[in-house]
Design a protein around this motif. Structure first.
Motif, mmCIF file in Angstrom:
data_model
loop_
_atom_site.group_PDB
_atom_site.id
_atom_site.type_symbol
_atom_site.label_atom_id
_atom_site.label_comp_id
_atom_site.label_asym_id
_atom_site.label_seq_id
_atom_site.Cartn_x
_atom_site.Cartn_y
_atom_site.Cartn_z
ATOM 1 N N LEU A 188 -27.657 -16.818 29.107
ATOM 2 C CA LEU A 188 -27.332 -18.314 28.780
ATOM 3 C C LEU A 188 -25.238 -17.995 28.725
ATOM 4 C CD1 LEU A 188 -29.140 -18.923 25.323
ATOM 5 C CD2 LEU A 188 -29.315 -19.986 27.460
ATOM 6 N N ARG A 189 -25.377 -16.406 28.479
ATOM 7 C CA ARG A 189 -23.857 -16.000 28.681
ATOM 8 C C ARG A 189 -23.799 -16.434 30.433
ATOM 9 N NH1 ARG A 189 -25.247 -11.053 26.149
ATOM 10 N NH2 ARG A 189 -24.827 -11.214 24.030
ATOM 11 N N SER A 190 -24.297 -16.332 31.439
ATOM 12 C CA SER A 190 -23.877 -17.081 32.780
ATOM 13 C C SER A 190 -23.435 -18.043 32.523
ATOM 14 C CB SER A 190 -24.446 -16.426 33.823
ATOM 15 O OG SER A 190 -24.338 -17.160 34.919
ATOM 16 N N ARG A 191 -24.445 -18.925 31.577
ATOM 17 C CA ARG A 191 -24.943 -20.658 31.660
ATOM 18 C C ARG A 191 -23.056 -21.312 30.687
ATOM 19 N NH1 ARG A 191 -29.646 -23.934 30.016
ATOM 20 N NH2 ARG A 191 -30.640 -22.935 31.523
ATOM 21 N N LEU A 192 -22.613 -20.392 29.904
ATOM 22 C CA LEU A 192 -21.434 -21.254 29.260
ATOM 23 C C LEU A 192 -20.121 -19.803 30.518
ATOM 24 C CD1 LEU A 192 -21.544 -19.245 25.851
ATOM 25 C CD2 LEU A 192 -22.161 -21.358 26.168
ATOM 26 N N GLU A 193 -20.405 -19.220 31.281
ATOM 27 C CA GLU A 193 -19.596 -19.717 31.887
ATOM 28 C C GLU A 193 -19.433 -20.496 33.039
ATOM 29 O OE1 GLU A 193 -19.798 -15.196 33.522
ATOM 30 O OE2 GLU A 193 -19.603 -14.267 31.976
ATOM 31 N N TYR A 194 -20.215 -20.393 33.405
ATOM 32 C CA TYR A 194 -20.532 -21.998 34.204
ATOM 33 C C TYR A 194 -20.167 -23.345 34.039
ATOM 34 C CZ TYR A 194 -22.617 -25.661 37.306
ATOM 35 O OH TYR A 194 -22.714 -26.409 37.748
ATOM 36 N N LEU A 195 -20.257 -23.480 32.268
ATOM 37 C CA LEU A 195 -19.861 -24.620 32.249
ATOM 38 C C LEU A 195 -18.068 -24.436 31.625
ATOM 39 C CD1 LEU A 195 -22.308 -25.131 29.211
ATOM 40 C CD2 LEU A 195 -22.223 -26.061 31.369
ATOM 41 N N ALA A 196 -17.796 -23.442 31.109
ATOM 42 C CA ALA A 196 -16.243 -23.265 30.689
ATOM 43 C C ALA A 196 -15.648 -23.657 32.729
ATOM 44 C CB ALA A 196 -16.224 -21.885 30.813
ATOM 45 N N ASP A 197 -16.066 -22.845 33.576
ATOM 46 C CA ASP A 197 -15.614 -23.493 35.263
ATOM 47 C C ASP A 197 -15.687 -24.804 35.083
ATOM 48 O OD1 ASP A 197 -14.835 -20.730 34.510
ATOM 49 O OD2 ASP A 197 -16.290 -20.244 36.518
ATOM 50 N N SER A 198 -16.722 -25.583 34.831
ATOM 51 C CA SER A 198 -17.029 -26.617 34.809
ATOM 52 C C SER A 198 -16.187 -27.642 34.746
ATOM 53 C CB SER A 198 -17.965 -27.181 35.130
ATOM 54 O OG SER A 198 -19.494 -26.514 36.175
ATOM 55 N N ARG A 199 -15.441 -27.174 33.707
ATOM 56 C CA ARG A 199 -14.660 -28.078 32.410
ATOM 57 C C ARG A 199 -13.240 -28.688 33.084
ATOM 58 N NH1 ARG A 199 -11.309 -28.105 28.218
ATOM 59 N NH2 ARG A 199 -11.561 -29.798 26.482
ATOM 60 N N ARG A 200 -12.833 -27.206 33.903
ATOM 61 C CA ARG A 200 -11.455 -27.100 34.759
ATOM 62 C C ARG A 200 -11.355 -27.935 35.481
ATOM 63 N NH1 ARG A 200 -12.783 -21.320 34.618
ATOM 64 N NH2 ARG A 200 -12.124 -20.234 32.737
ATOM 65 N N PRO A 201 -12.099 -28.400 36.718
ATOM 66 C CA PRO A 201 -11.614 -29.745 37.106
ATOM 67 C C PRO A 201 -11.851 -30.308 36.413
ATOM 68 C CG PRO A 201 -13.479 -28.416 37.806
ATOM 69 C CD PRO A 201 -13.038 -27.505 37.073
ATOM 70 N N LEU A 202 -12.984 -31.338 35.637
ATOM 71 C CA LEU A 202 -12.750 -32.438 35.570
ATOM 72 C C LEU A 202 -11.384 -32.878 34.205
ATOM 73 C CD1 LEU A 202 -15.914 -32.512 33.902
ATOM 74 C CD2 LEU A 202 -15.167 -33.961 35.961
ATOM 75 N N VAL A 203 -11.005 -31.840 33.927
ATOM 76 C CA VAL A 203 -9.933 -31.368 32.789
ATOM 77 C C VAL A 203 -8.483 -31.362 33.675
ATOM 78 C CG1 VAL A 203 -7.910 -30.696 31.213
ATOM 79 C CG2 VAL A 203 -10.566 -30.519 31.344
ATOM 80 N N THR A 204 -8.368 -31.650 34.743
ATOM 81 C CA THR A 204 -7.357 -31.847 35.797
ATOM 82 C C THR A 204 -7.401 -33.541 36.120
ATOM 83 O OG1 THR A 204 -6.740 -29.760 35.639
ATOM 84 C CG2 THR A 204 -6.304 -31.339 37.964
ATOM 85 N N ARG A 205 -8.449 -33.402 36.749
ATOM 86 C CA ARG A 205 -8.649 -34.850 36.776
ATOM 87 C C ARG A 205 -8.639 -35.941 36.228
ATOM 88 N NH1 ARG A 205 -11.475 -38.854 39.854
ATOM 89 N NH2 ARG A 205 -12.686 -40.417 39.084
ATOM 90 N N PHE A 206 -8.948 -35.591 34.924
ATOM 91 C CA PHE A 206 -8.891 -36.102 33.314
ATOM 92 C C PHE A 206 -7.329 -36.604 33.300
ATOM 93 C CE2 PHE A 206 -8.644 -37.620 29.046
ATOM 94 C CZ PHE A 206 -9.743 -38.366 28.559
ATOM 95 N N GLU A 207 -6.564 -35.720 33.713
ATOM 96 C CA GLU A 207 -4.838 -35.751 33.689
ATOM 97 C C GLU A 207 -4.555 -36.514 34.706
ATOM 98 O OE1 GLU A 207 -3.351 -31.509 30.695
ATOM 99 O OE2 GLU A 207 -4.403 -31.399 33.063
ATOM 100 N N GLN A 208 -4.678 -36.465 35.544
ATOM 101 C CA GLN A 208 -4.559 -37.336 36.692
ATOM 102 C C GLN A 208 -4.541 -38.530 36.364
ATOM 103 O OE1 GLN A 208 -6.099 -34.990 39.998
ATOM 104 N NE2 GLN A 208 -5.129 -33.868 41.053
ATOM 105 N N LEU A 209 -5.590 -39.083 35.861
ATOM 106 C CA LEU A 209 -6.042 -40.640 35.041
ATOM 107 C C LEU A 209 -5.967 -41.213 34.990
ATOM 108 C CD1 LEU A 209 -9.849 -40.358 35.476
ATOM 109 C CD2 LEU A 209 -8.641 -41.162 37.873
ATOM 110 N N LEU A 210 -4.738 -40.305 33.890
ATOM 111 C CA LEU A 210 -3.479 -40.577 32.501
ATOM 112 C C LEU A 210 -2.665 -40.488 33.094
ATOM 113 C CD1 LEU A 210 -5.474 -38.964 29.508
ATOM 114 C CD2 LEU A 210 -5.881 -41.129 30.157
ATOM 115 N N ASN A 211 -2.449 -39.751 33.964
ATOM 116 C CA ASN A 211 -1.072 -39.303 34.339
ATOM 117 C C ASN A 211 -0.262 -38.473 33.417
ATOM 118 O OD1 ASN A 211 1.052 -39.729 36.668
ATOM 119 N ND2 ASN A 211 2.252 -40.892 35.703
#
Length: 428
Positions: A188-211
């Motif tokens: 589960l801790r490994s899954r939490l790390e994966y979820l945290a890593d997956s969030r970073r590129p999505l946040v970057t994409r979200f910020e780019q869409l919003l500029n």
């Protein structure tokens, strides 16, 4: 003492497990994503560029709808031309070309129609941006829900671990029970790390869409909602064919060439020139006569431009007709592609619906089983491994349900984009 410690841990285990029971009845879905749609529409550079392009196209309308600039000429005679009333010293003339009746209006209609094509490109990009923002927002919320579910299960495992240690210390279970819980915790801790890593590129994409750089945490509703189409499949097909922005853009472009045919016909008709001239005449010395030295004014002067080279104008008409035919073929090809995309999206939508219904049932059954196994385990009627296995199964069902809801919402957003619509949804 052992029984007291066992009772405390068991009751704590029950209290923590109650927090895992999700509310199956969904409240009215939130539209908190709307604020980000507005922000994206206001800031996105691609939208700004396309709208500026549309405004630039509008400036073509007054250019093509205005008469050609008048022509003015001036001549000074180095060798004056002698006439009866005196020597001509200089002449000034002005003329204005008038195209055939309706030519300017036809050119205006073409320019205005070209501007509509660019406006439709802007509208298509806006709907695409709305879809991308909604999907990215939905994916980010899934990661948050999955993280929350995983963290809650870690709390439950912590209670299991303490219970397993109690059993091990009292000789009621082996060390393997403690190790099994620790293995589950590591996963589960490994899954939490994966979820945290997956969030970073999505946040970057979200910020780019919003500029825009997000200055505060993303706002989410209380529960992972479920979008639903308001239209049946046949209505979705008809709406796509009638409103899809890319199809509409090609229809508008075909209209441009249809109007261009009319312009070519008008340009193949005569044009008229109207003008006037003024000639300066010097007095004749030593002569007394009427009109001596009187300047000459000639008004009006009329001319006709004869378009006798017909091949050029016939080729202009044929070119416009062929361009329109090419656009119509592109539209037909795009219709086929979009209907194929819609079939795939609708298939995925139905699959997501089935999975949502399935994992709702499985989650409810797993919750009931988990509660019964805990009760049996507390009275010694069941093994620790069975409770641990059911806890893991319940976790997987909850995560699968969240993923299915996310896929359902994303397919609804995609189908709405194909239909040329953004808010044809209903939150359940």
């Amino acid at each position: 003492m052992r029984n007291k410690r066992y009772s405390i841990v068991t009751h704590w285990l029950f209290a923590v497990s109650l927090a895992l029971l999700p509310l199956l009845s969904q409240a009215q879905g939130s539209r908190q994503v709307d604020r980000y749609l507005v922000q994206g529409a206001e800031n996105n550079p691609r939208l700004k560029a396309l709208f500026t392009d549309y405004l630039a196209a509008l400036e073509q309308v007054p250019q093509v709808g205005t008469l050609p600039d008048p022509q003015v000429s001036f001549a000074y005679f180095l060798q004056p031309v002698e006439t009866r009333v005196g020597a001509q010293r200089a002449t000034l003339s002005a003329s204005q070309l008038f195209p055939w009746f309706g030519t300017l209006e036809a050119q205006e209609r073409v320019a205005a129609q070209r501007a509509k094509v660019r406006l439709q490109a802007f509208e298509e990009a806006k709907l695409e941006l709305y879809r991308d923002i909604s999907i990215t927002y939905n994916d980010l919320y899934y990661l948050q829900v999955a993280t929350q579910i995983t963290e809650e299960n870690l709390e439950v495992l912590s209670a299991f671990k303490e219970l397993a240690q109690v059993y091990f210390e009292t000789g009621q279970a082996g060390l393997s029970s403690v190790l099994q819980v620790e293995m589950e915790e590591e996963e589960l801790r490994s899954r939490l790390e994966y979820l945290a890593d997956s969030r970073r590129p999505l946040v970057t994409r979200f910020e780019q869409l919003l500029n825009s750089d997000l200055q505060e945490p993303i706002s989410f509703p209380d529960s992972l909602w479920e979008e639903e189409l308001l239209l049946e499949k046949e209505e979705v097909y008809n709406t796509l064919l009638a409103q899809n922005p890319r199809l509409e853009q090609l229809r508008q472009e075909a209209q441009v060439y249809e109007l261009q045919v009319e312009v070519a016909k008008k340009m193949g008709l005569p044009a008229f020139t109207v003008g006037a001239s003024y000639t300066s005449v010097a007095d004749r010395d030593g002569v007394e006569m009427p009109g001596n030295g009187q300047d000459a004014i000639l008004f009006p002067q009329v001319g006709v431009r004869l378009p006798i080279y017909r091949k050029k104008y016939k080729a202009m008409q044929k070119e416009a007709l062929l361009e329109r035919e090419a656009v119509e073929l592109q539209r037909e090809n795009l219709e086929n592609q979009l209907l194929t995309e819609l079939e795939e999206a609708y298939k995925d939508l139905l699959d997501a619906r089935r999975k949502v219904a399935l994992y709702k049932r499985l989650t409810r059954l797993a919750e009931e089983s988990f509660a019964l196994l805990q009760e049996e385990f507390s009275t010694g009627k069941n093994s620790f491994e069975e409770v641990l296995r059911m806890e893991r199964q319940l976790l997987n069902y909850r995560l699968e349900l969240a993923e299915a809801r996310t896929a359902l919402n994303n397919q609804v957003y995609n189908i709405n984009y194909l239909m040329g619509s953004q808010y044809e949804t209903e939150n359940r």
